[in-house]
Enzyme design. Structure first.
Site, PDB file in Angstrom:
ATOM      1  N   ARG A 132     -98.319   6.703  -4.408  1.00 23.45           N
ATOM      2  CA  ARG A 132     -98.633   5.374  -4.547  1.00 23.45           C
ATOM      3  C   ARG A 132     -97.958   5.215  -5.884  1.00 23.45           C
ATOM      4  O   ARG A 132     -97.829   5.770  -6.923  1.00 23.45           O
ATOM      5  CB  ARG A 132    -100.287   5.290  -4.320  1.00 23.45           C
ATOM      6  N   GLU A 173     -96.476  -3.502  -4.784  1.00 20.47           N
ATOM      7  CA  GLU A 173     -95.595  -3.813  -3.563  1.00 20.47           C
ATOM      8  C   GLU A 173     -96.567  -4.724  -2.649  1.00 20.47           C
ATOM      9  O   GLU A 173     -97.619  -4.708  -2.756  1.00 20.47           O
ATOM     10  CB  GLU A 173     -95.387  -2.377  -2.884  1.00 20.47           C
ATOM     11  N   HIS A 192     -91.605   1.737   1.037  1.00 19.82           N
ATOM     12  CA  HIS A 192     -92.756   2.442   1.404  1.00 19.82           C
ATOM     13  C   HIS A 192     -92.706   2.779   3.079  1.00 19.82           C
ATOM     14  O   HIS A 192     -93.298   2.290   3.933  1.00 19.82           O
ATOM     15  CB  HIS A 192     -94.015   1.572   1.402  1.00 19.82           C
TER      16      HIS A 192
HETATM   17  C1  GLV Z   1     -98.866   5.989   3.601  1.00 18.13           C
HETATM   18  O1  GLV Z   1     -98.691   5.535   2.658  1.00 18.13           O
HETATM   19  C2  GLV Z   1    -100.040   6.518   4.057  1.00 18.13           C
HETATM   20  O2  GLV Z   1    -101.043   6.528   3.140  1.00 18.13           O
HETATM   21  O3  GLV Z   1    -100.311   6.790   5.157  1.00 18.13           O
END
Ligand code: GLV
Ligand code: GLV
Length: 325
Positions: free
Chosen positions: A239, A268, A286
């Site tokens: 993250r 983001e 992401h």
């Molecule tokens: C993506 O970042 C997830 O947590 O699945």
């Protein structure tokens, strides 16, 4: 009367079909992102909701949605949930673990390789017509095979990355985690436990795969970057808030580390503009779990959690234990 659910962000039609077999389903059109106020409006009269990791579920939302019984996150991370508030309100929380582990580990490795070998930077150079002659040090990067891989956060994804490094690339793999793996698991993924300081100072490549909690906020900042080798790379697929982006930009500019690869960002989908000005960073939106089969499996698991909980009272991958509302 059948339970009513909201799909808070557009998902594949197959997933909507599966949910319609059990529920009255309200969908969200592609491209639409509900504001917190709109989300609360949409949730009136709903028993369950499928979220994507970007909808924040807190005490105020739960109080405003008294009929809500389950929130199923289409993500393994769940830092968008206030789990204590959900438990206190009797609302079941679920995430989507396991089905994304290998796909996400593949991406972690892809981002590591793109970063260390300067793949996107060199492609920009080529596309911009700047390739006029070959030279010995043209986009010379860092080796991956035979180097030391440091993994911060050793859950399922961390272990899957460790296996790739140890068994595929002959790397020495070190890791740090709140709790140490048992020796069987350490042997299976070829990793040895080190202190946090040793991880940052020994690794040629650092990969971040820890969950984002308040304690993990900016846990990689100026002090950690200062421990790293000037030739090292840093990859974050966890993250954005885990890394102090301004400290990272400074370290990259001053070449105190060689390069970084980031799939996640603190604000983001907004990206810190300073990051966009640094050449030695690879930036992706992401997408670590983004293959069609895996995104389908994650969405189906979220749907199955809604179905299981609202029909039997037992979720498939629960995050909390609740006395039902
Ligand atoms: C993506 O970042 C997830 O947590 O699945
Ligand atoms: C975290 O839950 C992981 O799968 O690594």
């Amino acid at each position: 009367q059948r339970p009513a659910i909201l799909i808070a962000r557009a998902v594949f039609p197959e997933v909507v079909e599966r949910l319609r077999e059990h529920f009255e389903v309200e969908t969200t059109p592609p491209g639409v992102v509900w504001s917190p106020v709109e989300l609360i409006e949409r949730l009136q009269g709903k028993d369950g909701v499928l979220t994507t990791g970007s909808e924040y579920i807190d005490a105020a939302l739960l109080a405003a949605c008294p009929r809500l019984k389950i929130v199923a996150n289409l993500a393994v991370g769940h830092n968008n949930f206030d789990l204590d508030a959900m438990t206190a309100a009797g609302v079941q929380a679920t995430n989507a673990p396991d089905v994304l582990t290998e796909t996400t580990a593949d991406f972690g490795f892809a981002l590591l390789m793109a970063t260390a070998r300067r793949i996107t930077e060199s492609e920009h150079f080529l596309r911009a017509g700047q390739w006029k002659q070959w030279s010995l040090d043209l986009f010379a990067g860092a080796d991956i095979h035979g180097t030391t891989l440091g993994i911060l956060g050793m859950g399922r994804i961390g272990q899957a990355i460790a296996r790739r490094g140890a068994h595929g690339f002959g790397m020495r793999v070190v890791y740090h985690n709140r709790s140490r793996l048992d020796t069987g698991k350490e042997a299976a993924c070829g990793a040895s436990y080190v202190s946090r300081e040793d991880l940052f100072s020994q690794a040629d490549h650092v990969v971040l795969v820890l969950p984002y909690t308040p304690a993990a906020h900016h846990t990689v900042g100026a002090a950690e970057l200062a421990l790293m080798k000037p030739t090292a790379t840093l990859v974050n697929i966890a993250r954005g808030g885990i890394v102090d982006e301004n400290a990272l930009v400074a370290a990259l500019r001053e070449k105190r580390i060689a390069a970084a690869g980031l799939d996640v960002f603190e604000g983001e989908p907004q990206v810190n503009p300073a990051l966009l000005t640094v050449p030695n960073v690879v930036l992706t939106p992401h997408i670590a779990s983004a293959t069609l089969p895996t995104r389908m499996a994650m969405a189906m698991l979220a749907a199955d959690n809604l179905i299981a909980y609202l029909t039997t009272g037992q979720a498939k991958t629960p995050l909390n234990r609740v006395a039902p509302r």
